[in-house]
Structures are given as structure tokens and as C-alpha cells.
Design a protein around this motif. Structure first.
Motif, mmCIF file in Angstrom:
data_model
loop_
_atom_site.group_PDB
_atom_site.id
_atom_site.type_symbol
_atom_site.label_atom_id
_atom_site.label_comp_id
_atom_site.label_asym_id
_atom_site.label_seq_id
_atom_site.Cartn_x
_atom_site.Cartn_y
_atom_site.Cartn_z
ATOM 1 N N GLY A 153 5.167 -6.853 2.786
ATOM 2 C CA GLY A 153 4.636 -5.728 2.024
ATOM 3 C C GLY A 153 4.501 -6.054 0.550
ATOM 4 N N GLU A 154 5.500 -6.746 0.019
ATOM 5 C CA GLU A 154 5.474 -7.137 -1.392
ATOM 6 C C GLU A 154 4.339 -8.138 -1.641
ATOM 7 N N GLU A 155 4.201 -9.085 -0.719
ATOM 8 C CA GLU A 155 3.138 -10.087 -0.840
ATOM 9 C C GLU A 155 1.754 -9.426 -0.814
ATOM 10 N N LEU A 156 1.584 -8.446 0.089
ATOM 11 C CA LEU A 156 0.291 -7.755 0.238
ATOM 12 C C LEU A 156 0.147 -6.555 -0.703
ATOM 13 N N LYS A 157 1.232 -6.226 -1.404
ATOM 14 C CA LYS A 157 1.254 -5.094 -2.342
ATOM 15 C C LYS A 157 0.897 -3.764 -1.650
ATOM 16 N N VAL A 158 1.639 -3.487 -0.541
ATOM 17 C CA VAL A 158 1.441 -2.253 0.217
ATOM 18 C C VAL A 158 2.729 -1.440 0.154
ATOM 19 N N PRO A 159 2.722 -0.332 -0.606
ATOM 20 C CA PRO A 159 3.921 0.512 -0.652
ATOM 21 C C PRO A 159 4.185 1.182 0.702
ATOM 22 N N VAL A 160 5.431 1.523 0.921
ATOM 23 C CA VAL A 160 5.852 2.156 2.172
ATOM 24 C C VAL A 160 4.948 3.335 2.525
ATOM 25 N N TYR A 161 4.708 4.228 1.557
ATOM 26 C CA TYR A 161 3.941 5.438 1.872
ATOM 27 C C TYR A 161 2.516 5.136 2.322
ATOM 28 N N LYS A 162 1.944 4.033 1.854
ATOM 29 C CA LYS A 162 0.597 3.657 2.313
ATOM 30 C C LYS A 162 0.649 3.028 3.701
ATOM 31 N N PHE A 163 1.713 2.267 3.977
ATOM 32 C CA PHE A 163 1.857 1.640 5.287
ATOM 33 C C PHE A 163 1.940 2.696 6.391
ATOM 34 N N VAL A 164 2.597 3.808 6.115
ATOM 35 C CA VAL A 164 2.779 4.861 7.135
ATOM 36 C C VAL A 164 1.903 6.086 6.857
ATOM 37 N N LYS A 165 0.794 5.892 6.188
ATOM 38 C CA LYS A 165 -0.096 6.998 5.805
ATOM 39 C C LYS A 165 -0.449 7.897 6.992
ATOM 40 N N ASP A 166 -0.935 7.320 8.091
ATOM 41 C CA ASP A 166 -1.350 8.134 9.241
ATOM 42 C C ASP A 166 -0.204 8.974 9.788
ATOM 43 N N ALA A 167 0.979 8.382 9.845
ATOM 44 C CA ALA A 167 2.140 9.109 10.363
ATOM 45 C C ALA A 167 2.554 10.233 9.422
ATOM 46 N N LEU A 168 2.501 9.979 8.112
ATOM 47 C CA LEU A 168 2.840 11.036 7.145
ATOM 48 C C LEU A 168 1.847 12.185 7.237
ATOM 49 N N ILE A 169 0.574 11.871 7.399
ATOM 50 C CA ILE A 169 -0.435 12.925 7.563
ATOM 51 C C ILE A 169 -0.186 13.688 8.863
ATOM 52 N N LYS A 170 0.140 12.970 9.916
ATOM 53 C CA LYS A 170 0.445 13.617 11.199
ATOM 54 C C LYS A 170 1.620 14.586 11.061
ATOM 55 N N LYS A 171 2.638 14.160 10.325
ATOM 56 C CA LYS A 171 3.859 14.959 10.176
ATOM 57 C C LYS A 171 3.688 16.117 9.181
ATOM 58 N N PHE A 172 3.061 15.835 8.023
ATOM 59 C CA PHE A 172 3.043 16.822 6.938
ATOM 60 C C PHE A 172 1.660 17.350 6.556
ATOM 61 N N GLY A 173 0.597 16.697 6.999
ATOM 62 C CA GLY A 173 -0.757 17.165 6.701
ATOM 63 C C GLY A 173 -1.421 16.400 5.565
ATOM 64 N N LYS A 174 -2.749 16.522 5.496
ATOM 65 C CA LYS A 174 -3.547 15.803 4.495
ATOM 66 C C LYS A 174 -3.265 16.276 3.077
ATOM 67 N N ALA A 175 -3.103 17.582 2.886
ATOM 68 C CA ALA A 175 -2.852 18.112 1.538
ATOM 69 C C ALA A 175 -1.527 17.575 0.999
ATOM 70 N N TRP A 176 -0.512 17.527 1.856
ATOM 71 C CA TRP A 176 0.788 16.994 1.450
ATOM 72 C C TRP A 176 0.631 15.535 1.032
ATOM 73 N N TYR A 177 -0.085 14.745 1.852
ATOM 74 C CA TYR A 177 -0.246 13.329 1.549
ATOM 75 C C TYR A 177 -1.034 13.140 0.249
ATOM 76 N N SER A 178 -2.026 13.963 0.031
ATOM 77 C CA SER A 178 -2.803 13.882 -1.205
ATOM 78 C C SER A 178 -1.913 14.116 -2.421
ATOM 79 N N GLU A 179 -1.001 15.078 -2.304
ATOM 80 C CA GLU A 179 -0.060 15.337 -3.395
ATOM 81 C C GLU A 179 0.880 14.141 -3.601
ATOM 82 N N LEU A 180 1.291 13.513 -2.500
ATOM 83 C CA LEU A 180 2.123 12.315 -2.592
ATOM 84 C C LEU A 180 1.379 11.202 -3.334
ATOM 85 N N GLU A 181 0.095 11.019 -3.041
ATOM 86 C CA GLU A 181 -0.703 10.001 -3.741
ATOM 87 C C GLU A 181 -0.767 10.286 -5.240
#
Length: 190
Positions: A153-181
């Protein structure tokens, strides 16, 4: 920590990098440990309903564990989780020809045998959530078996929240994820 709606979120999910590196860890998160994958209440019924469709994908010892213990069990903490084989590996785990642990539920989903991919806790990992009466805690779970994922992840520069984006949206919704971004973007500026 910061708040989004009714969630309290650890800054670690925006400050740490992570990309699963199955070639290095061989799917150890599915076979190491003393507990099954955490389950949401609604997922227990899904596991019962998909069992017959998933059964052909599972290993005999996994099927035996499910037949003996049930499609889900109550963990020591009183929460629902997947049953285990030999008090270690998830009953739903399967292995590739190269010995990499994979999810039998996901294999059935990928083949179109079911419409449910896998427990949200597995999809969210390395993020763990915990429900409290007033809020949901959203935390980064650091486990040494995932050190190769942190390095990748560090090599590819992918933060945790981006790696699990689809799952976070599934759990909390698009608006929540947008606020996280938005929070993550503000955090990177400071």
C-alpha cells in the motif's frame, strides 16, 4: 478521531496505506486467529439461505464444521461470527492450487451461484467496525500478518480508506464516503 454522522472514525484509516498482497500472506487472515469473521445480524440469515448454493465450493472439512456448528456461531464476545475448522480457519475458506486461502462465498458469488459476495467485515478488512448505542466506531485493525499489505500500500500510495472504498460505501453509503474523502483531503493539506 473525527466524526461523520453517527460514526467516530480513526484517523489511521486515512493516514495508513494498505493493499492486500496475497502472494506474500497467502490469505492468512482467513486461516489465522481464534475467531471467525464478524457478522452483521442480517448476514446470519443470508448464510443460512446461501449454504446449499455455496456448499459445492467448500472443502469437506468446512462443510462438516458448518453442519456441526451451524452456518454462523455466537462468539465469546456475544457477537455473531463464521464457524471455524480446527479452531483456526474460517469454515468458508477454500485454497487455490498455489495454497492461497480464498473465500468460498466469494467464489460462489463470482460464478453467479449467489448474489451475496461475503460478510461486510471481510470486505472492509483492515477496517473493523463496532456498534455502540449512540455511534459506530470505525477503526484500523493492525495485524502483523498484513505487514506485506502495508508495504505494498505504501509503495502504491493507496490509503486504507481507498483500498476498501466499495465496502465503506456498502456499509455507510456514498454520502458518508464523500464526506470521508473531504476529511482526508483536508488532512493531507495540513
Amino acid at each position: 478521531m473525527f466524526q461523520i454522522g453517527k460514526t467516530i472514525v480513526s484517523e489511521e484509516i486515512i493516514e495508513n496505506d494498505f493493499v492486500c498482497n496475497l502472494s506474500a500472506c497467502k490469505g492468512a487472515c482467513c486461516v489465522d486467529g481464534e475467531y471467525g469473521a464478524p457478522l452483521e445480524d442480517y448476514e446470519t440469515e443470508i448464510l443460512v439461505n446461501v449454504f446449499e448454493a455455496v456448499k459445492p465450493y467448500l472443502r469437506p472439512e468446512g462443510v462438516d464444521a458448518i453442519m456441526e456448528q451451524g452456518a454462523f456461531v455466537k462468539g465469546e464476545d456475544g457477537e455473531w461470527e463464521t464457524p471455524l475448522v480446527n479452531k483456526s480457519e474460517c469454515a468458508y475458506v477454500i485454497f487455490s492450487e498455489k495454497g492461497v486461502a480464498k473465500c468460498g462465498l466469494e467464489a460462489a458469488y463470482n460464478d453467479g451461484a449467489t448474489t451475496w459476495k461475503k460478510p461486510v467485515s471481510c470486505h472492509l478488512y483492515p477496517i473493523r467496525t463496532r456498534e455502540y448505542s449512540e455511534f459506530t466506531a470505525v477503526n484500523y485493525h493492525k495485524w502483523e500478518i498484513c505487514d506485506p499489505a502495508c508495504s505494498l500500500g505504501e509503495e502504491l500510495k493507496v490509503p486504507v480508506y481507498k483500498f476498501v472504498k466499495d465496502a465503506l460505501i456498502k456499509k455507510f453509503g456514498k454520502a458518508w464516503y464523500s464526506e470521508l474523502e473531504t476529511v482526508a483531503a483536508e488532512n493531507s493539506k495540513s
